[in-house]
Every structure is written in C-alpha cells, then in structure tokens.
Design an enzyme around this catalytic site. Structure first.
Site, PDB file in Angstrom:
ATOM      1  N   TYR A  56       0.893  -1.117  -0.032  1.00 54.55           N
ATOM      2  CA  TYR A  56      -0.029   0.077   0.018  1.00 54.55           C
ATOM      3  C   TYR A  56       0.946   1.423   0.108  1.00 54.55           C
ATOM      4  O   TYR A  56       1.460   1.579   0.984  1.00 54.55           O
ATOM      5  CB  TYR A  56      -1.101   0.279   1.111  1.00 54.55           C
ATOM      6  CG  TYR A  56      -1.819  -1.311   1.407  1.00 54.55           C
ATOM      7  CD1 TYR A  56      -2.052  -1.743   0.259  1.00 54.55           C
ATOM      8  CD2 TYR A  56      -2.380  -1.695   2.494  1.00 54.55           C
ATOM      9  CE1 TYR A  56      -3.107  -2.956   0.393  1.00 54.55           C
ATOM     10  CE2 TYR A  56      -3.283  -2.652   2.729  1.00 54.55           C
ATOM     11  CZ  TYR A  56      -3.410  -3.227   1.538  1.00 54.55           C
ATOM     12  OH  TYR A  56      -4.492  -4.630   1.702  1.00 54.55           O
ATOM     13  N   HIS A 142       0.382 -12.003   1.215  1.00 55.66           N
ATOM     14  CA  HIS A 142      -0.398 -11.316   0.468  1.00 55.66           C
ATOM     15  C   HIS A 142      -0.397 -11.671  -0.956  1.00 55.66           C
ATOM     16  O   HIS A 142       0.679 -11.714  -1.877  1.00 55.66           O
ATOM     17  CB  HIS A 142       0.189  -9.734   0.444  1.00 55.66           C
ATOM     18  CG  HIS A 142      -0.668  -8.906   0.370  1.00 55.66           C
ATOM     19  ND1 HIS A 142      -0.337  -7.313   0.282  1.00 55.66           N
ATOM     20  CD2 HIS A 142      -2.021  -8.704  -0.245  1.00 55.66           C
ATOM     21  CE1 HIS A 142      -1.232  -6.738  -0.135  1.00 55.66           C
ATOM     22  NE2 HIS A 142      -2.450  -7.514  -0.506  1.00 55.66           N
TER      23      HIS A 142
END
Length: 329
Positions: A56, A142
C-alpha cells in the site's frame, strides 16, 4: 465498537477495521494531514483493528499508520500487515513510480515479489522499521496468486515458526480469489483469511466452498472489499468493480439492489456491510477510509440495523448471491 475474539489467540478485533490502503494513496494522493484526520476519527469512534501492507503506497501506509499509533498503548489495538512484496529504491525518478498498482503520491520505491522464508523474515523486519513498532499481531501472506507453491512450502512455514515462537499471534492469507485460499485452509494450519471482494452483495463466490470450510475448521475471516471497489457504495457515480470500470450488467445489478434498499430507507453501503458481517465465518469487515467523513459514514453503516423485509425482497428479486447467509438466519 463491539469486538470479537479473533484467531487462536483470541485477539479482540473490532466489528469494523480500518483498511489502510487509502493511506498509501490508493486511487489518488492523500496528505499526511488527511491521513491523520481519518485515523483520529477512527480511533475516536472506537475502531481498534488496523490492517496495512508494504504494497500500500510502497510503504507509505505503514509509515503513516505507525506514526499515528506511536503514542497509543500497544495492547489497545490489533495490527496486521502482510508479506510477499519487498520494497527497493526506485531505479528512476520519483515520477516513474507514481500510479504504479493504483497508488499515488508514494515514495520512490518499487515492489519485488518474494515468498521465500528469508523474504518473509526480511519483509516483517522492514515493516516493523517503517511502522516504528516492536511487533505486529497478524501476518497475512499477500496475493500469492502466481507463487502458490513457494508460499505454501516457504512463506507459510516461516510464519508458522514465528507464531510458534510467540513473535506473531496469528498467521493468514489475504487474496482477491477463492481457489488458492481454499488450498491454504485445507493444507495448512491457518488462523485466518482476508477474503477481498469475493463475498459481497455482487459476488458470492466464496460462499460455495471457502467460507463453509473456514467455519468448519475454525479459520476466522476478515471480510474486505465489501463495496467491490466502489460499485456497492456509489453505483450512480463512476462505478468501479475490482479496481476497474464496472461491467454494465454488474452496474445494473448494483443499481437494482440500491433501489430495493432505498424502498426500505437503507443506504446501499449499510446493506453491503451488514450482508458480509452476517456470515458465521466472518469476524470483522475492513473498510478503506480516506477522510474523517468516510470514517463516520462507515461507523454509522456498521451500527445500523437492516430490516428483514429488505433481505426478503432482495431474495425474491433474485438479487442475492448463491449461498448467501442473511442476518438473523
């Protein structure tokens, strides 16, 4: 804000969690002041679960979240981050990385996929440095879509060892699909999953096998992407689905759901959140929030009751996904 025990260690995860992709400039830049205001509003509203990732904003989300949490008692909140992407300095100028993977206003860094045991440990060390904290609670593998074997044989065992040592409280996988997470639930001893966008009012694909399997095996689920990137929040305004322009049939379906909600005096986002939270495998939902106003809106949504007649009308109109578990069922 109510909380539920989460994972094998019983972490107190609030019903609404702060999805911190927005802090990394997802879709558009966000200033330090705006990020802090959103986080402060979340804290003031009682939100105590925060989820971030190196992905992010190539670390920007972790840095901003860490600065905010620096003066908060460490046992007062639950924090998760993710592994699978190492960050390296960008080879060119800062402008070369702007907009990469949808993030804007980011540091001059690039992502390098690495699901090796060494990569996992390096990723966690780097995350702790960016966060400025001494521990995280939950580590999610992830998006190992194209790295499944390495994630199963290297990343997961490395995280499981850290869990055994007490370094981590819980280990999970976070993905936007169902096939690979289902493998992880069957083949490993996961504590939890992030199911992003695959159990919503528009996409019930996780309901067929993944969520029932999680409920059966005691794997706690974080419901993420509950608005499918915006289509279930503002279907009338530039609708997006899974980070891209929404196909017209999905736009029509979202607008039909919104019309039913309107007849019952319920905003569409309220129904979207309530629908995901109702599944027995789901312990919390994440929402991306980039302003104090969005925080207040989501807090109000997650604490608003939805009349049973709304669900009944959606079912009668065939506007619910197959396998849906409705509130109160």
């Amino acid at each position: 804000m109510p909380a539920e025990a989460f994972g094998r260690s019983g972490l107190p995860v609030t019903a609404l969690g702060f999805g911190a992709a927005t802090l990394g400039g997802l879709f558009a830049p966000i200033s330090d002041e705006e990020a802090h205001a959103a986080l402060q509003a979340a804290w003031d509203a009682g939100i105590r679960y925060f989820d971030t990732a190196p992905h992010y904003g190539v670390g920007l989300s972790e840095e901003r979240l860490g600065r905010f949490l620096a003066d908060k008692p460490r046992d007062a909140y639950v924090l998760s981050t993710k592994v699978g992407r190492l960050l390296e300095p960008g080879p060119g100028g800062p402008g070369d990385v702007q907009g990469a993977d949808g993030f804007h206003g980011t540091p001059n860094r690039v992502r390098v996929r690495d699901y090796s045991a060494d990569g996992v440990r390096r990723s966690l060390d780097a995350s702790l440095e960016r966060l400025g904290l001494d521990r995280i609670d939950i580590a999610f593998i992830h998006d190992p879509d194209d790295y499944v074997d390495q994630a199963l044989t290297e990343a997961y065992p490395a995280l499981a060892a850290l869990r055994e040592q007490g370094v981590l409280a819980s280990v999970g996988v976070g993905m936007n699909q169902v096939a690979v997470p289902t493998r992880f639930v069957r083949e490993t001893d996961l504590d939890c999953l992030i199911v992003a966008g695959r159990y919503t009012l528009l996409d019930g694909s996780a309901a067929a096998e993944l969520l029932p399997l999680c409920a059966e095996r005691g794997v706690d689920v974080v419901g993420a992407g509950v608005f499918n990137s915006g289509l279930l929040a503002t279907p009338e305004e530039n609708p997006t689905f899974d980070y891209a322009a929404a196909p017209e049939p999905l736009v029509d379906r979202a607008r039909a759901i919104a019309a039913v909600c309107a007849r019952h005096g319920v905003p569409l986002p309220v129904a979207a959140l309530a629908f995901v939270r109702a599944h027995p495998a789901v312990r919390t939902v994440l929402a991306g929030m980039r302003s104090a106003a969005e925080v207040r809106q989501n807090v109000a949504s997650v604490t608003t009751d939805v009349p049973p007649a709304l669900w009944e009308e959606l079912r009668a109109a065939d506007l619910l996904p197959k396998g849906a578990v409705l509130p109160g069922a």
